[in-house]
Design a protein around this motif. Structure first.
Motif, PDB file in Angstrom:
ATOM      1  N   LEU A  66       0.826  -1.207   0.000  1.00  0.00           N
ATOM      2  CA  LEU A  66       0.000   0.000   0.000  1.00  0.00           C
ATOM      3  C   LEU A  66       0.862   1.259   0.000  1.00  0.00           C
ATOM      4  O   LEU A  66       0.587   2.218  -0.745  1.00  0.00           O
ATOM      5  CB  LEU A  66      -0.929  -0.003   1.212  1.00  0.00           C
ATOM      6  CG  LEU A  66      -1.812   1.237   1.382  1.00  0.00           C
ATOM      7  CD1 LEU A  66      -2.703   1.430   0.171  1.00  0.00           C
ATOM      8  CD2 LEU A  66      -2.656   1.107   2.642  1.00  0.00           C
ATOM      9  N   LEU A  67       1.923   1.269   0.808  1.00  0.00           N
ATOM     10  CA  LEU A  67       2.798   2.428   0.845  1.00  0.00           C
ATOM     11  C   LEU A  67       3.520   2.625  -0.484  1.00  0.00           C
ATOM     12  O   LEU A  67       3.729   3.765  -0.925  1.00  0.00           O
ATOM     13  CB  LEU A  67       3.813   2.282   1.985  1.00  0.00           C
ATOM     14  CG  LEU A  67       3.220   2.370   3.401  1.00  0.00           C
ATOM     15  CD1 LEU A  67       4.292   2.074   4.446  1.00  0.00           C
ATOM     16  CD2 LEU A  67       2.617   3.747   3.642  1.00  0.00           C
ATOM     17  N   GLU A  73       1.289   6.594  -6.736  1.00  0.00           N
ATOM     18  CA  GLU A  73       0.077   7.266  -7.215  1.00  0.00           C
ATOM     19  C   GLU A  73      -0.135   8.644  -6.587  1.00  0.00           C
ATOM     20  O   GLU A  73      -1.027   9.377  -7.009  1.00  0.00           O
ATOM     21  CB  GLU A  73      -1.141   6.389  -6.923  1.00  0.00           C
ATOM     22  CG  GLU A  73      -1.108   5.021  -7.589  1.00  0.00           C
ATOM     23  CD  GLU A  73      -1.188   5.104  -9.098  1.00  0.00           C
ATOM     24  OE1 GLU A  73      -1.702   6.122  -9.616  1.00  0.00           O
ATOM     25  OE2 GLU A  73      -0.722   4.162  -9.772  1.00  0.00           O
ATOM     26  N   GLY A  74       0.659   8.987  -5.575  1.00  0.00           N
ATOM     27  CA  GLY A  74       0.528  10.301  -4.969  1.00  0.00           C
ATOM     28  C   GLY A  74      -0.624  10.435  -3.987  1.00  0.00           C
ATOM     29  O   GLY A  74      -1.268  11.489  -3.925  1.00  0.00           O
ATOM     30  N   TYR A  75      -0.900   9.390  -3.198  1.00  0.00           N
ATOM     31  CA  TYR A  75      -1.958   9.472  -2.191  1.00  0.00           C
ATOM     32  C   TYR A  75      -1.536  10.409  -1.062  1.00  0.00           C
ATOM     33  O   TYR A  75      -0.370  10.428  -0.666  1.00  0.00           O
ATOM     34  CB  TYR A  75      -2.257   8.096  -1.585  1.00  0.00           C
ATOM     35  CG  TYR A  75      -2.736   7.047  -2.557  1.00  0.00           C
ATOM     36  CD1 TYR A  75      -3.210   7.390  -3.810  1.00  0.00           C
ATOM     37  CD2 TYR A  75      -2.708   5.699  -2.210  1.00  0.00           C
ATOM     38  CE1 TYR A  75      -3.642   6.420  -4.702  1.00  0.00           C
ATOM     39  CE2 TYR A  75      -3.147   4.724  -3.088  1.00  0.00           C
ATOM     40  CZ  TYR A  75      -3.614   5.082  -4.338  1.00  0.00           C
ATOM     41  OH  TYR A  75      -4.048   4.125  -5.205  1.00  0.00           O
ATOM     42  N   ASP A  76      -2.518  11.162  -0.530  1.00  0.00           N
ATOM     43  CA  ASP A  76      -2.202  11.986   0.633  1.00  0.00           C
ATOM     44  C   ASP A  76      -2.348  11.166   1.913  1.00  0.00           C
ATOM     45  O   ASP A  76      -2.752  10.001   1.888  1.00  0.00           O
ATOM     46  CB  ASP A  76      -3.083  13.241   0.684  1.00  0.00           C
ATOM     47  CG  ASP A  76      -4.565  12.923   0.831  1.00  0.00           C
ATOM     48  OD1 ASP A  76      -4.917  11.794   1.220  1.00  0.00           O
ATOM     49  OD2 ASP A  76      -5.389  13.819   0.559  1.00  0.00           O
ATOM     50  N   LYS A  81      -4.437   6.603   5.305  1.00  0.00           N
ATOM     51  CA  LYS A  81      -5.082   6.177   6.539  1.00  0.00           C
ATOM     52  C   LYS A  81      -6.380   5.434   6.247  1.00  0.00           C
ATOM     53  O   LYS A  81      -6.681   4.402   6.864  1.00  0.00           O
ATOM     54  CB  LYS A  81      -5.357   7.389   7.420  1.00  0.00           C
ATOM     55  CG  LYS A  81      -5.972   7.064   8.762  1.00  0.00           C
ATOM     56  CD  LYS A  81      -6.182   8.326   9.578  1.00  0.00           C
ATOM     57  CE  LYS A  81      -6.863   8.005  10.904  1.00  0.00           C
ATOM     58  NZ  LYS A  81      -7.094   9.236  11.710  1.00  0.00           N
ATOM     59  N   THR A  82      -7.157   5.933   5.291  1.00  0.00           N
ATOM     60  CA  THR A  82      -8.412   5.271   4.911  1.00  0.00           C
ATOM     61  C   THR A  82      -8.152   3.881   4.349  1.00  0.00           C
ATOM     62  O   THR A  82      -8.862   2.922   4.676  1.00  0.00           O
ATOM     63  CB  THR A  82      -9.156   6.120   3.866  1.00  0.00           C
ATOM     64  OG1 THR A  82      -9.489   7.388   4.441  1.00  0.00           O
ATOM     65  CG2 THR A  82     -10.428   5.433   3.401  1.00  0.00           C
ATOM     66  N   ARG A 151      -9.448   5.991  -6.612  1.00  0.00           N
ATOM     67  CA  ARG A 151      -9.900   6.376  -7.959  1.00  0.00           C
ATOM     68  C   ARG A 151      -9.872   7.892  -8.156  1.00  0.00           C
ATOM     69  O   ARG A 151      -9.475   8.372  -9.221  1.00  0.00           O
ATOM     70  CB  ARG A 151     -11.312   5.832  -8.170  1.00  0.00           C
ATOM     71  CG  ARG A 151     -11.944   6.177  -9.491  1.00  0.00           C
ATOM     72  CD  ARG A 151     -13.271   5.460  -9.636  1.00  0.00           C
ATOM     73  NE  ARG A 151     -13.929   5.809 -10.878  1.00  0.00           N
ATOM     74  CZ  ARG A 151     -14.803   5.042 -11.500  1.00  0.00           C
ATOM     75  NH1 ARG A 151     -15.116   3.871 -11.002  1.00  0.00           N
ATOM     76  NH2 ARG A 151     -15.369   5.427 -12.625  1.00  0.00           N
ATOM     77  N   VAL A 152     -10.275   8.640  -7.122  1.00  0.00           N
ATOM     78  CA  VAL A 152     -10.402  10.094  -7.270  1.00  0.00           C
ATOM     79  C   VAL A 152      -9.311  10.858  -6.528  1.00  0.00           C
ATOM     80  O   VAL A 152      -9.286  12.095  -6.548  1.00  0.00           O
ATOM     81  CB  VAL A 152     -11.790  10.567  -6.791  1.00  0.00           C
ATOM     82  CG1 VAL A 152     -12.881   9.846  -7.556  1.00  0.00           C
ATOM     83  CG2 VAL A 152     -11.976  10.368  -5.288  1.00  0.00           C
ATOM     84  N   LYS A 153      -8.417  10.128  -5.827  1.00  0.00           N
ATOM     85  CA  LYS A 153      -7.297  10.718  -5.074  1.00  0.00           C
ATOM     86  C   LYS A 153      -7.784  11.613  -3.934  1.00  0.00           C
ATOM     87  O   LYS A 153      -7.165  12.616  -3.607  1.00  0.00           O
ATOM     88  CB  LYS A 153      -6.379  11.512  -6.011  1.00  0.00           C
ATOM     89  CG  LYS A 153      -5.838  10.733  -7.196  1.00  0.00           C
ATOM     90  CD  LYS A 153      -4.958   9.583  -6.746  1.00  0.00           C
ATOM     91  CE  LYS A 153      -4.284   8.904  -7.911  1.00  0.00           C
ATOM     92  NZ  LYS A 153      -5.207   8.214  -8.820  1.00  0.00           N
TER      93      LYS A 153
END
Length: 205
Positions: A66-67, A73-76, A81-82, A151-153
């Motif tokens: 996941l990390l 992908e540039g997740y915040d 956390k989600t 999907r929507v970041k």
């Protein structure tokens, strides 16, 4: 000889009755049973330890993947956390559920029932007289929320879709194309977008 035969008869066990165990034999049986119990306990402990280690290893592997995905992908931080709260899940199945919901109505909103922003968005649609399909998330660890977030970041709620397209939340969004409900309304773009989507009007009382 006759005396020895009589003595042997006196000490012989009656036929048809179980033999009595001597004190030594009873101690041997008790020790054997104790050993069996100890072996069973050791097996249970090994099984429990092995299961825990397997789950722990799988959890670490899932977090690592996941990390790596988040970095790529540039997740915040909120989205990470989600996703961690959602844990491991059958991704194709959840993706199918998400698509089914998004395409099931002209206007779809994923919500937390207790969220003030979600309630405000619902009241805005009601004021406009627009019918919106509400899909509630679980309070924590909902795989659908994680999947839509990927999907929507963006993982904040509400998540609003019009004609299958993500338009943001109530008062914000991740991009100019999805700035959120209020911004679209101020721009004068919300109502035409709903009309093009064929959004249903709420029945008048």
């Amino acid at each position: 000889k006759s005396q020895r035969r009589n003595d042997s008869r006196l000490h012989a066990e009656p036929r048809g009755r179980p033999m009595r165990l001597s004190v030594i034999d009873a101690e041997v049986v008790d020790e054997y049973q104790l050993q069996q119990q100890l072996q069973q306990q050791q097996k249970r402990r090994k099984s429990m330890t092995g299961g825990f280690l397997t789950k722990f290893s799988n959890s670490l592997r899932h977090r690592w993947h996941l990390l790596e995905e988040a970095k790529r992908e540039g997740y915040d931080a909120n989205l990470i956390k989600t996703c961690l709260a959602a844990g491991e899940y059958d991704r194709p199945t959840v993706q199918g559920k998400v698509i089914d919901h998004i395409t099931s109505a002209p206007c779809v909103m994923f919500t937390f029932p207790k969220s003030p922003s979600c309630r405000a968005a619902l009241e805005a649609f009601e004021t406009m007289g627009v019918q919106v399909k509400v899909v509630p998330f679980e309070e924590d660890g909902d795989p659908m929320r994680a999947e839509i977030g990927k999907r929507v970041k963006r993982s904040s709620v509400p998540m609003i879709f019009i004609k299958g397209n993500y338009v943001g939340g109530y008062d914000g969004g991740p991009s100019d194309e999805a700035p959120g409900l209020l911004t679209l309304a101020f721009q004068g773009a919300l109502w035409p977008m709903l009309e093009r989507a064929g959004a249903n009007r709420l029945p008048r009382e």
